[in-house]
Design a protein around this motif. Structure first.
Motif: not given
Length: 477
Positions: A35-60
């Motif tokens: 909602k802050k910036n829909p373009l973050y959608l394109f970064l989510v797969p790269f964060w997820a590729a680093g594992g669940p913890a990296r995805l969680k921390q990137a969002i937090a």
């Protein structure tokens, strides 16, 4: 040592997502981020590729949550508060990022320790079990959890409390006879609320072009309108669900919207995502049975309504103009489905008429939301002092729609289409009656927050609309 003292001698560890709260902060954080910036959608797969913890921390790192507004499971929270008051040590053990877990622990003030995801260590399943065993030893703690990720922790705990279990946790609970705290199951009413079935009434606008072309008994057009109605209703429900995901925080602060299925935690976000996929498949699949032009209009509706959910609804005046356009798109969809041409007159009338009703929605929100002067209403671009100008613009739009209708009834097109054009002249005062009544009721604080649905449901409006329909039919004979 009595039973209570024995129980309090060891800590109670409590899972967060799905257990203490009826939601998942990873999903909620993701939608706050988008909602802050829909373009973050394109970064989510790269964060997820680093594992669940990296995805969680990137969002937090990029979003914040309001712990006071989360849907806590009241029975469990009441029990935890009681045990805390009796002196038992409580541990919040969660795979949620530490930033979120600490904020919730501080807000509740009952946890003596927080174990959460830090760095690249995703504290779920085996890692959570290992952390608890390292801290308290085998069977040195009790544990409350809800899902398959908690099964290993259940096995290591002295005793387990299975809260709102998924099918894996339910099987474990049945096999071990553990204590359970079930959550209410979603009912048909919950699903209907999720779909917002009452909003489907708006899609009856699809039949307007067919009715105005006097094709009342054309079975092919009636079938095409029904298919278009199903298609639009399915896609609209999918967009409503997506809108609910983006508005979770705002809905929880609203007097009535806090009871929506996703805001209250009655339904999970993954369930909603599955529902979106099914609804879009139904909507697009049904639309494929209609002319290609209909799919173009349906696609435009999807794009504009999604943009409205993400951004336009927070922009001053852009929001109401978009709403008026979305209503008008439904008319265009009916024309595309049936092959009926849409006149300039109908489009001009639709824009003014629906702009007036969209302004009613904002006026009602301004009347019913307590905000100090100078501050914007949550999620909108309006302030308290805008009430009068919103009302004036809405009334002006209502009279403009009646004026367009009056000019149309004196046009060459009407004299060619209607053998008795004088019979349809009452349509102008009918439109004025409908819109002026809506505005008067809004001023009295007696208006439903969606005036289109109100007009369709209100018996007085139904009678007036029925009279107008009869005049159109008679005037066309």
């Amino acid at each position: 040592m009595d039973a209570r003292s024995d129980r309090n001698a060891i800590p109670l560890a409590v899972d967060l997502d799905g257990t203490l709260i009826a939601t998942d902060l990873l999903w909620e954080g993701l939608f706050i981020l988008l909602k802050k910036n829909p373009l973050y959608l394109f970064l989510v797969p790269f964060w997820a590729a680093g594992g669940p913890a990296r995805l969680k921390q990137a969002i937090a790192q990029r979003v914040d949550i309001d712990p006071a507004m989360l849907p806590y499971r009241a029975p469990l929270l009441d029990r935890l508060r009681t045990e805390h008051a009796e002196g038992r040590k409580l541990v919040l053990a969660t795979g949620t990022p530490r930033k979120f877990a600490d904020a919730i622990a501080v807000h509740l003030g009952i946890f003596d320790r927080v174990l959460a995801t830090d760095g690249l260590d995703n504290l779920t399943s085996g890692k959570k079990r290992a952390s608890l065993l390292a801290a308290y030893g085998d069977a040195g703690f009790d544990y409350a959890g809800n899902s398959r990720h908690d099964l290993q922790v259940f096995d290591a705990a002295r005793s387990a409390i299975v809260v709102a279990p998924d099918r894996h946790a339910a099987r474990w609970q049945a096999a071990h006879g553990a204590e359970t705290m079930p959550a209410p199951k979603p009912t048909l009413r919950t699903i209907i609320k999720m779909l917002r079935v009452h909003q489907w009434l708006k899609n009856s606008l699809i039949a307007v072009p067919m009715m105005l072309s006097h094709e009342y008994f054309n079975s092919n057009m009636i079938w095409e309108c029904l298919l278009a109605f199903v298609s639009f209703s399915a896609v609209a429900s999918a967009i409503y669900i997506l809108n609910d995901f983006f508005d979770l925080a705002l809905d929880r602060k609203h007097v009535t919207k806090r009871n929506r299925p996703f805001a209250s935690g009655a339904l999970s976000i993954p369930f909603g995502l599955g529902a979106i996929a099914v609804l879009l498949a139904i909507g697009v699949g049904t639309g494929c049975l209609l002319p290609i032009e209909f799919l173009g209009v349906l696609g435009s509706y999807m794009v504009v309504s999604t943009a409205y959910s993400l951004s336009f609804k927070r922009m001053l005046l852009v929001d109401v103009l978009t709403l008026a356009g979305l209503y008008t798109i439904r008319v265009l969809a009916g024309a595309a489905a049936t092959g009926v041409d849409v006149s300039f007159w109908l489009l001009a009338f639709s824009i003014f008429f629906f702009l007036s009703l969209a302004l009613v929605k904002r006026f009602v929100e301004l009347r019913t939301t307590a905000i100090p002067p100078g501050e914007r209403i949550a999620g909108r671009g309006y302030r308290t002092e805008d009430q009068e100008i919103v009302a004036q613009a809405g009334m002006a739009s209502a009279f403009s729609s009646a004026l367009v209708l009056a000019l149309y009834m004196d046009s060459v097109a009407v004299r060619e289409l209607y053998p008795h054009p004088w019979l349809i002249w009452p349509l102008a005062p009918i439109v004025l009656y409908l819109t002026m009544r809506v505005w008067i009721l809004a001023r009295r604080d007696e208006m439903h927050d969606d005036p289109v649905v109100f007009i369709i449901r209100d018996w007085r409006s139904q009678i007036v609309v029925a009279i107008g329909a009869v005049l159109l039919v008679i005037g066309g004979w």
